[in-house]
Design a protein around this motif. Structure first.
Motif, PDB file in Angstrom:
ATOM      1  N   PHE A  30      35.411  40.142  33.019  1.00 31.41           N
ATOM      2  CA  PHE A  30      36.843  40.436  32.961  1.00 31.41           C
ATOM      3  C   PHE A  30      37.420  39.690  31.766  1.00 31.41           C
ATOM      4  CE2 PHE A  30      36.366  36.607  35.481  1.00 31.41           C
ATOM      5  CZ  PHE A  30      37.408  35.778  35.082  1.00 31.41           C
ATOM      6  N   ARG A  31      38.631  40.060  31.380  1.00 33.22           N
ATOM      7  CA  ARG A  31      39.268  39.413  30.234  1.00 33.22           C
ATOM      8  C   ARG A  31      40.446  38.574  30.705  1.00 33.22           C
ATOM      9  NH1 ARG A  31      36.852  40.982  25.741  1.00 33.22           N
ATOM     10  NH2 ARG A  31      38.302  39.802  24.452  1.00 33.22           N
ATOM     11  N   TYR A  32      40.614  37.428  30.049  1.00 30.01           N
ATOM     12  CA  TYR A  32      41.725  36.530  30.376  1.00 30.01           C
ATOM     13  C   TYR A  32      42.094  35.781  29.109  1.00 30.01           C
ATOM     14  CZ  TYR A  32      44.333  32.667  32.483  1.00 30.01           C
ATOM     15  OH  TYR A  32      45.302  31.746  32.795  1.00 30.01           O
ATOM     16  N   HIS A  33      43.378  35.818  28.748  1.00 25.98           N
ATOM     17  CA  HIS A  33      43.839  35.193  27.508  1.00 25.98           C
ATOM     18  C   HIS A  33      43.011  35.642  26.309  1.00 25.98           C
ATOM     19  CE1 HIS A  33      45.921  31.504  29.590  1.00 25.98           C
ATOM     20  NE2 HIS A  33      46.688  32.573  29.573  1.00 25.98           N
ATOM     21  N   GLY A  34      42.557  36.890  26.335  1.00 24.30           N
ATOM     22  CA  GLY A  34      41.767  37.410  25.233  1.00 24.30           C
ATOM     23  C   GLY A  34      40.312  37.002  25.257  1.00 24.30           C
ATOM     24  N   ALA A  35      39.941  36.133  26.179  1.00 26.01           N
ATOM     25  CA  ALA A  35      38.544  35.697  26.285  1.00 26.01           C
ATOM     26  C   ALA A  35      37.773  36.647  27.178  1.00 26.01           C
ATOM     27  CB  ALA A  35      38.475  34.281  26.855  1.00 26.01           C
ATOM     28  N   GLU A  36      36.495  36.821  26.868  1.00 28.97           N
ATOM     29  CA  GLU A  36      35.625  37.609  27.731  1.00 28.97           C
ATOM     30  C   GLU A  36      34.955  36.661  28.724  1.00 28.97           C
ATOM     31  OE1 GLU A  36      32.710  41.368  27.256  1.00 28.97           O
ATOM     32  OE2 GLU A  36      32.476  39.777  25.788  1.00 28.97           O
ATOM     33  N   CYS A  37      35.265  36.855  29.983  1.00 23.73           N
ATOM     34  CA  CYS A  37      34.752  35.981  31.035  1.00 23.73           C
ATOM     35  C   CYS A  37      33.607  36.689  31.751  1.00 23.73           C
ATOM     36  CB  CYS A  37      35.859  35.643  32.031  1.00 23.73           C
ATOM     37  SG  CYS A  37      37.306  34.890  31.254  1.00 23.73           S
ATOM     38  N   PHE A  38      32.461  36.005  31.880  1.00 24.11           N
ATOM     39  CA  PHE A  38      31.321  36.615  32.564  1.00 24.11           C
ATOM     40  C   PHE A  38      30.977  35.786  33.794  1.00 24.11           C
ATOM     41  CE2 PHE A  38      29.833  33.766  29.285  1.00 24.11           C
ATOM     42  CZ  PHE A  38      28.699  33.135  29.782  1.00 24.11           C
ATOM     43  N   VAL A  39      30.810  36.469  34.908  1.00 22.66           N
ATOM     44  CA  VAL A  39      30.652  35.814  36.199  1.00 22.66           C
ATOM     45  C   VAL A  39      29.181  35.591  36.512  1.00 22.66           C
ATOM     46  CG1 VAL A  39      31.129  35.946  38.675  1.00 22.66           C
ATOM     47  CG2 VAL A  39      32.794  36.852  37.026  1.00 22.66           C
TER      48      VAL A  39
END
Length: 402
Positions: free
Chosen positions: A62-71
């Motif tokens: 998912f994306r948050y503050h333009g960052a790509e977050c990987f779980v």
């Protein structure tokens, strides 16, 4: 994960930064979580692309503050699960980089020193892919009393190996940076000091907001009439000294401790101090509403900070930005942060009790001057925007620092 391509820029023109070691963002709590949240929020350069490992139930992005977050799925809360989590996240990053060879010169930034015994092989793979390894050594985790002797031994060995194999160690405390350079001199570590950040914005809640007035009533106090502690209930935060010395002082105000008590430590401390008989001592429930916490800090008569382990502590920065009078345990980490804007106490008997009694005699003008100096210090030295810019400099030009 998918490599970003903002405004048509090629991957060669960007710096992909992979951050490992937080529970994830958005931050609910925790220093490293808040750091990464703010780092991404205040990103100034579109050439920096952040990828953040997050702990979760099932894999995904998912994306948050333009960052790509990987779980990274983690289904255990046991101590070793943090080691597993960091290694799994690192493997995910390496697999991603092998799939996306168009990404050149990536930065892998690992927060804390949990995986030292395993890092040599992964550092070699990062460099084989054209990348560099940055490490934040955190504080002296191996000193924390909550760990058993074997775990403390593991932490110390792990720290040594992380220092040995890192290309650059980014320290958020000058005291920690000096310790790394001295204790691991034989490795000739490359270090860079970049502070942890904070803000001085006041709470959005009004003084009359029911959230705050009900908190005051629940803890049987009033605005400006309580000393405050907000900290984890662990021995190295010196709760016993704080409570004992407050009981010895002549203050008629309350001591409100916002924490999640450890039942065993609480009972042991009560057995020695019998603080439950002192109606000035109040253990309040943990509070996670950040605006309410700000309001609680704003209206404390004074903040008591007993941390004896670690680097720049987020709760101390928050106190300096919001509470006018701060009484801090006299240790290098705390003095580095607060300087002359706070008052200091030691562990010897009567040190804190006497400081509390002296604080009670201070004029409102004296207290206000300290508070304004503390806020100015936070704005000047610990501004999140400046810190984000400092990080972007080392991410975009790592060759200058390694």
């Amino acid at each position: 994960m998918n490599p970003s391509n903002t405004n048509g820029k090629t991957e060669n023109a960007k710096r992909h930064v992979f951050i490992i070691g937080t529970k994830g963002i958005p931050a609910a709590y925790g220093g490293f979580e808040t750091f990464v949240d703010k780092l991404t929020e205040y990103r100034a350069s579109e050439e920096v692309c952040y990828h953040v490992a997050c702990k979760g139930e099932k894999s995904g992005t998912f994306r948050y503050h333009g960052a790509e977050c990987f779980v990274i799925p983690v289904h255990s809360n046991k101590p070793y699960s943090a080691v597993y989590y960091d290694i799994a996240a690192l493997r995910s990053v390496l697999a991603y980089l092998r799939r996306h060879r168009e990404i050149q010169n990536p930065v892998v930034y690992i927060l804390a020193c949990r995986i030292g015994p395993f890092i040599a092989r992964y550092a070699k793979q990062i460099r084989a892919l054209g990348g560099v390894l940055f490490v934040n050594p955190d504080g002296h985790e191996w000193k924390r009393a909550k760990w058993s002797a074997p775990v403390r031994c593991y932490w110390k060995i792990s720290e040594r190996l992380m220092v040995k194999h890192a290309d650059l160690l980014v320290c958020d405390s000058k005291n920690i940076e000096a310790y790394i350079r001295k204790d691991y001199k034989k490795f000739q570590p490359k270090t860079r000091y970049i502070a942890y950040g904070s803000e001085t914005s006041v709470s959005t809640l009004q003084d009359s907001d029911p959230l705050f007035t009900e908190w005051l009533a629940e803890n049987e106090t009033s605005a400006g009439d309580y000393y405050l502690v907000v900290a984890r209930f662990v021995p190295e935060n010196n709760f016993e000294t704080i409570v004992r010395e407050f009981m010895r002082s002549g203050s008629r105000r309350k001591l409100v401790i916002v924490t999640t008590p450890n039942d065993r430590l609480y009972e042991q401390m009560e057995g020695r101090l019998h603080f439950e008989k002192d109606d000035r001592i109040c253990f309040a429930r943990p509070e996670y509403n950040q605006e309410l916490l700000k309001k609680i800090r704003e209206h404390a008569f004074a903040y008591l900070h007993g941390h004896s382990v670690g680097g720049t502590n987020p709760s101390l920065l928050e106190a300096l930005g919001l509470t006018e009078l701060n009484l801090l345990y006299d240790v290098g980490f705390n003095k580095e942060v607060a300087g002359e804007t706070a008052l200091y106490w030691g562990l010897e008997e009567d040190s804190l009790a006497q400081l509390i009694d002296a604080a009670e005699q201070m004029s409102a003008e004296e207290i206000h001057r300290l508070g304004e100096s503390a806020k100015e210090r936070v704005r000047k030295m610990f501004d999140w925007r400046k810190i984000s810019d400092d990080y972007e400099e080392i991410f975009m030009q790592p060759e200058k620092f390694i």
